[in-house]
Design a protein around this motif. Structure first.
Motif, mmCIF file in Angstrom:
data_model
loop_
_atom_site.group_PDB
_atom_site.id
_atom_site.type_symbol
_atom_site.label_atom_id
_atom_site.label_comp_id
_atom_site.label_asym_id
_atom_site.label_seq_id
_atom_site.Cartn_x
_atom_site.Cartn_y
_atom_site.Cartn_z
ATOM 1 N N ASP A 22 0.824 -1.206 0.000
ATOM 2 C CA ASP A 22 0.000 0.000 0.000
ATOM 3 C C ASP A 22 0.861 1.259 0.000
ATOM 4 O O ASP A 22 0.381 2.349 -0.335
ATOM 5 N N ASN A 23 2.127 1.121 0.379
ATOM 6 C CA ASN A 23 3.009 2.280 0.465
ATOM 7 C C ASN A 23 3.602 2.684 -0.887
ATOM 8 O O ASN A 23 4.162 3.779 -1.007
ATOM 9 N N ASN A 25 3.218 4.205 -4.285
ATOM 10 C CA ASN A 25 2.237 5.052 -4.973
ATOM 11 C C ASN A 25 1.801 4.474 -6.314
ATOM 12 O O ASN A 25 0.653 4.619 -6.723
ATOM 13 N N ASN A 61 -1.388 2.264 -6.387
ATOM 14 C CA ASN A 61 -2.569 2.772 -5.674
ATOM 15 C C ASN A 61 -3.804 2.913 -6.556
ATOM 16 O O ASN A 61 -4.858 3.320 -6.094
ATOM 17 N N ARG A 115 -6.962 5.695 3.131
ATOM 18 C CA ARG A 115 -6.723 4.427 2.437
ATOM 19 C C ARG A 115 -7.799 3.402 2.797
ATOM 20 O O ARG A 115 -8.322 2.691 1.933
ATOM 21 N N LYS A 164 -10.642 1.727 0.316
ATOM 22 C CA LYS A 164 -10.814 0.277 0.208
ATOM 23 C C LYS A 164 -12.272 -0.112 0.420
ATOM 24 O O LYS A 164 -12.798 -1.005 -0.265
#
Length: 294
Positions: free
Chosen positions: A112-113, A115, A118, A190, A194
């Motif tokens: 998730d970190n 970019n 994403n 985030r 989701k």
């Protein structure tokens, strides 16, 4: 929901139907073997392409980008894309499932970190600095070699090489300093995104998402405006609009079917919703998109 856009699985593209977690290839032979993939389609997997030769354009969720050597792009499952190449095109391609590398890591949210994973097309296309290209190409060559000459623990070596490449690309984007150090607001956004991805068809109101996040609607709205510059309602509506655009690329679906699949009460309400945000009707958007494609 009715699947109006073809969804491609890894096993569909692979020579071995049992191959469903990763597919690695040089791009020119891959393109030659799958010439029908120029039309808009989705993937059920992560999709990575690095260009070393060629030109043309590729479109990710209605954002168009010029193809050029030294460019790498990523796509997440569910996004719609198509390409139009000019002349000879080569490079490397890696298709991998969400579980392929995650199973190798203790931190489930590690990716998730990055970019470029994403789901935002503007972050997914990276023009790599010339000085980084030899190192990136070397990593791709090592990955291809692991596939062409299988060895003990070859799958683990591919995962390590891919992770090394992701970290290098992240550094090229200048995003490394705060990696894994998301604050409360970023984490909340985030999680909100989701939830939207899971429920945007049936859950339309910010207050319902706020309840799922155990916060107040006002707090959710304030964080969205602070981090994204949008209200919580706009974030939800934009996701619905994106799916509407994706569905409209299939001329075999009529507007009423699309409205029904997106849980609108009637065709008229859907048309008003679409035009208010996009500025044109669904029919006008479809005509414009299909004409551009043809």
């Amino acid at each position: 929901m009715l699947q109006s856009i073809p969804t491609i699985d890894i096993c569909t593209l692979a020579d071995d139907i049992k191959q469903d977690e990763i597919l690695i290839s040089r791009f020119a032979p891959y393109l030659d073997a799958h010439k029908n993939l120029f039309f808009p389609h989705r993937h059920s997997f992560y999709h990575l392409v690095f260009f070393t030769d060629g030109g043309g354009s590729h479109t990710i969720d209605f954002e168009s980008f010029d193809v050029k050597p030294g460019q790498i792009y990523f796509m997440v499952p569910g996004q719609v894309h198509s390409w139009e190449f000019e002349g000879f095109v080569d490079g490397y391609i890696i298709n991998f499932s969400s579980s392929f590398i995650q199973s190798f890591l203790l931190r489930s949210g590690y990716f998730d970190n990055f970019n470029f994973l994403n789901g935002n097309p503007k972050d997914e296309v990276v023009d790599l600095p010339a000085e980084q290209l030899p190192e990136i190409i070397s990593l791709f060559e090592k990955i291809v070699a692991e596939v062409e000459k299988p060895a003990v623990l070859g799958s683990d070596m591919v995962k390590l090489l891919m992770l090394q490449m992701f970290i290098l690309i992240n550094r090229c984007q200048g995003k490394g300093d705060n990696f894994g150090k998301q604050g409360y607001n970023q984490t909340l956004i985030r999680n909100f995104q989701k939830l939207i991805e899971q429920h945007y068809v049936d859950v339309k109101l910010p207050k319902d998402y706020a309840e799922l996040l155990y916060i107040t609607p006002n707090h959710l709205n304030a964080v969205c405006k602070d981090v994204l510059g949008l209200s919580a309602g706009e974030v939800i509506r934009n996701r619905t609009l994106l799916e509407a655009k994706r569905l409209l690329t299939n001329p075999r679906l009529n507007i009423s079917e699309i409205a029904f699949n997106l849980n609108f009460s009637d065709n008229s309400y859907f048309t008003k919703f679409f035009k208010k945000i996009e500025g044109i009707t669904p029919e006008e958007f479809r005509k414009k998109t299909l004409n551009n494609k043809s």
